[in-house]
Design an enzyme around this catalytic site. Sequence first.
Site, PDB file in Angstrom:
ATOM      1  CG  HIS A 169      -9.057 -18.282  -8.881  1.00 60.89           C
ATOM      2  ND1 HIS A 169      -8.144 -18.751  -7.971  1.00 60.89           N
ATOM      3  CD2 HIS A 169      -9.737 -17.310  -8.231  1.00 60.89           C
ATOM      4  CE1 HIS A 169      -8.277 -18.111  -6.825  1.00 60.89           C
ATOM      5  NE2 HIS A 169      -9.236 -17.224  -6.965  1.00 60.89           N
ATOM      6  CB  SER A 206     -11.933 -18.296  -4.112  1.00 61.92           C
ATOM      7  OG  SER A 206     -12.506 -17.086  -4.430  1.00 61.92           O
ATOM      8  CG  ASN A 229      -7.745 -18.845  -2.476  1.00 64.37           C
ATOM      9  OD1 ASN A 229      -7.131 -17.899  -1.989  1.00 64.37           O
ATOM     10  ND2 ASN A 229      -8.680 -18.693  -3.401  1.00 64.37           N
ATOM     11  CD  GLU A 263      -5.069 -21.230  -8.941  1.00 67.23           C
ATOM     12  OE1 GLU A 263      -6.011 -20.649  -8.374  1.00 67.23           O
ATOM     13  OE2 GLU A 263      -4.211 -21.874  -8.324  1.00 67.23           O
TER      14      GLU A 263
HETATM   15  N1  3HC Z   1      -8.354  -1.512  -9.315  1.00 70.98           N
HETATM   16  C1  3HC Z   1      -7.549  -1.137 -10.325  1.00 70.98           C
HETATM   17  N2  3HC Z   1      -6.300  -0.680 -10.155  1.00 70.98           N
HETATM   18  C2  3HC Z   1      -5.847  -0.588  -8.892  1.00 70.98           C
HETATM   19  C3  3HC Z   1      -6.624  -0.950  -7.780  1.00 70.98           C
HETATM   20  C4  3HC Z   1      -7.942  -1.428  -8.031  1.00 70.98           C
HETATM   21  N3  3HC Z   1      -8.756  -1.823  -7.049  1.00 70.98           N
HETATM   22  N4  3HC Z   1      -5.905  -0.750  -6.658  1.00 70.98           N
HETATM   23  C5  3HC Z   1      -4.704  -0.275  -7.048  1.00 70.98           C
HETATM   24  N5  3HC Z   1      -4.664  -0.190  -8.393  1.00 70.98           N
HETATM   25  C6  3HC Z   1      -3.542   0.245  -9.228  1.00 70.98           C
HETATM   26  C7  3HC Z   1      -3.219   1.709  -8.983  1.00 70.98           C
HETATM   27  O1  3HC Z   1      -4.008   2.542  -9.795  1.00 70.98           O
HETATM   28  C8  3HC Z   1      -1.753   1.755  -9.356  1.00 70.98           C
HETATM   29  O2  3HC Z   1      -1.638   1.814 -10.774  1.00 70.98           O
HETATM   30  P1  3HC Z   1      -0.358   2.555 -11.475  1.00 70.98           P
HETATM   31  O3  3HC Z   1       0.835   1.683 -11.198  1.00 70.98           O
HETATM   32  O4  3HC Z   1      -0.743   2.589 -12.905  1.00 70.98           O
HETATM   33  O5  3HC Z   1      -0.275   3.888 -10.832  1.00 70.98           O
HETATM   34  C9  3HC Z   1      -1.215   0.398  -8.908  1.00 70.98           C
HETATM   35  O6  3HC Z   1      -2.362  -0.466  -8.819  1.00 70.98           O
HETATM   36  C10 3HC Z   1      -0.549   0.468  -7.556  1.00 70.98           C
HETATM   37  O7  3HC Z   1      -1.493   1.030  -6.641  1.00 70.98           O
HETATM   38  P2  3HC Z   1      -1.128   1.990  -5.423  1.00 70.98           P
HETATM   39  O8  3HC Z   1       0.116   2.751  -5.765  1.00 70.98           O
HETATM   40  O9  3HC Z   1      -2.342   2.750  -5.059  1.00 70.98           O
HETATM   41  O10 3HC Z   1      -0.909   1.018  -4.205  1.00 70.98           O
HETATM   42  P3  3HC Z   1       0.067  -0.181  -4.020  1.00 70.98           P
HETATM   43  O11 3HC Z   1       1.371   0.030  -4.698  1.00 70.98           O
HETATM   44  O12 3HC Z   1       0.018  -0.431  -2.564  1.00 70.98           O
HETATM   45  O13 3HC Z   1      -0.671  -1.394  -4.769  1.00 70.98           O
HETATM   46  C11 3HC Z   1      -2.020  -3.280  -4.732  1.00 70.98           C
HETATM   47  C12 3HC Z   1      -1.946  -1.794  -4.460  1.00 70.98           C
HETATM   48  C13 3HC Z   1      -1.816  -3.559  -6.228  1.00 70.98           C
HETATM   49  C14 3HC Z   1      -3.418  -3.738  -4.337  1.00 70.98           C
HETATM   50  C15 3HC Z   1      -0.895  -4.016  -3.900  1.00 70.98           C
HETATM   51  O14 3HC Z   1      -0.992  -3.634  -2.552  1.00 70.98           O
HETATM   52  C16 3HC Z   1      -0.963  -5.517  -3.978  1.00 70.98           C
HETATM   53  O15 3HC Z   1      -0.504  -6.113  -4.955  1.00 70.98           O
HETATM   54  N6  3HC Z   1      -1.535  -6.152  -2.940  1.00 70.98           N
HETATM   55  C17 3HC Z   1      -1.687  -7.607  -2.893  1.00 70.98           C
HETATM   56  C18 3HC Z   1      -2.916  -7.987  -3.683  1.00 70.98           C
HETATM   57  C19 3HC Z   1      -3.136  -9.465  -3.712  1.00 70.98           C
HETATM   58  O16 3HC Z   1      -2.408 -10.283  -3.153  1.00 70.98           O
HETATM   59  N7  3HC Z   1      -4.214  -9.884  -4.403  1.00 70.98           N
HETATM   60  C20 3HC Z   1      -4.616 -11.249  -4.464  1.00 70.98           C
HETATM   61  C21 3HC Z   1      -5.644 -11.491  -3.414  1.00 70.98           C
HETATM   62  S1  3HC Z   1      -6.122 -13.193  -3.385  1.00 70.98           S
HETATM   63  C22 3HC Z   1      -7.308 -13.297  -4.562  1.00 70.98           C
HETATM   64  O17 3HC Z   1      -7.727 -12.355  -5.180  1.00 70.98           O
HETATM   65  C23 3HC Z   1      -7.822 -14.683  -4.792  1.00 70.98           C
HETATM   66  C24 3HC Z   1      -9.194 -14.854  -4.246  1.00 70.98           C
HETATM   67  O18 3HC Z   1      -9.622 -16.125  -4.615  1.00 70.98           O
HETATM   68  C25 3HC Z   1      -9.257 -14.721  -2.737  1.00 70.98           C
END
Ligand code: 3HC
Length: 305
Positions: free
Chosen positions: A161, A127, A211, A173
């Site tokens: 990434h 990251s 990040n 990325e």
């Molecule tokens: N694995 C696989 N699929 C998942 C999942 C997981 N851990 N969590 C949720 N999903 C899927 C669900 O099954 C659902 O699929 P569907 O549309 O086919 O039904 C879909 O995602 C939406 O899930 P939910 O309805 O349960 O919940 P939300 O609508 O609240 O979505 C979320 C959950 C996708 C996690 C959403 O809240 C989100 O996009 N959050 C922001 C995530 C983000 O910003 N990630 C980046 C983090 S930074 C990073 O990773 C970089 C690193 O370097 C730090």
Amino acid sequence: MAIAHGIKTLGVIGAGQMGLGITYVAALRAKVPVQLYDRAPEQISKGLNLMDKLLAKDVAKGKIQEAEARQARERVSVVDQAVGVRGLRDVDMVIEAVSENLELKQRIFSELSAETRPDTILATNTSSVSITKIAASAVPRGESAASERGRNSAGRVVGLHFFNPVPVMKLVELISALQTSNDTLSRSRAFAIACDKEVTVSKDVPGFVSNALLMPFINEAIMWLEKGVATRDDIDKTLRLGMNHPMGPLQLADFIGLDTCLAIQQTLYAGTGDSKYRPSVLLERMVDAQWLGRKNGKGFYEYND
Ligand code: 3HC
């Protein structure tokens, strides 16, 4: 014409949430056999259980056929603990997804450069750690990074990434180390596209684009909580409802893992000297207390699942 990635077998190191997510998209979407390695066997079984659950959920939702899920699962094999990284000697690409620790990553890449073929792409899902520093450790034993063999070996190292949750987030990325060859870059991009991802490119600066922008935002939210400007719920609600973010910054910090947020912020601060990246005291204390977020049940919120 689309560039061929030429990846017939993938190795993944680390079966945590990122490594498992990468395994999932590679096996299901790119349809590539994956050899998964983690030094902790319990992490492998936890990861594979999660993969089974995700596949079953996709089948139940009608997103994929049962046969597709079965084939994806059959593409994943586990590297024998006793064999370790040597078990990946015949793969065409390795993606490392272990914790954010430069020394650990350098050890792994040094070992990989000795064990794999000279044309195997060595990618890191880091990251924030410098890809250039990791690449400098990927030279065969007895070679210096400045020798021709050393340079060629480092040229196969790249940053790929992925974002959490990997099966859902559309982005990868792509980060080039100073040493990365054009062939490595174009094949890596093609592989990310085969995993059904969109690709952006960032230079190898601390935190890359993603990040370097996200972490000050999360850190500022933690400092505002610390100062009592607003409650946890109101900080998150403001961003969710006011700006249409899927999660508020404190919820997102828990989701990423507070230890990971702290490690990235420390790398950003050390790498730039810029005080805007200095981690908040509250974040440091929460990690001291081992309140790591969603992964172990307590962070800014509590989790029972
Ligand atoms: N694995 C696989 N699929 C998942 C999942 C997981 N851990 N969590 C949720 N999903 C899927 C669900 O099954 C659902 O699929 P569907 O549309 O086919 O039904 C879909 O995602 C939406 O899930 P939910 O309805 O349960 O919940 P939300 O609508 O609240 O979505 C979320 C959950 C996708 C996690 C959403 O809240 C989100 O996009 N959050 C922001 C995530 C983000 O910003 N990630 C980046 C983090 S930074 C990073 O990773 C970089 C690193 O370097 C730090």
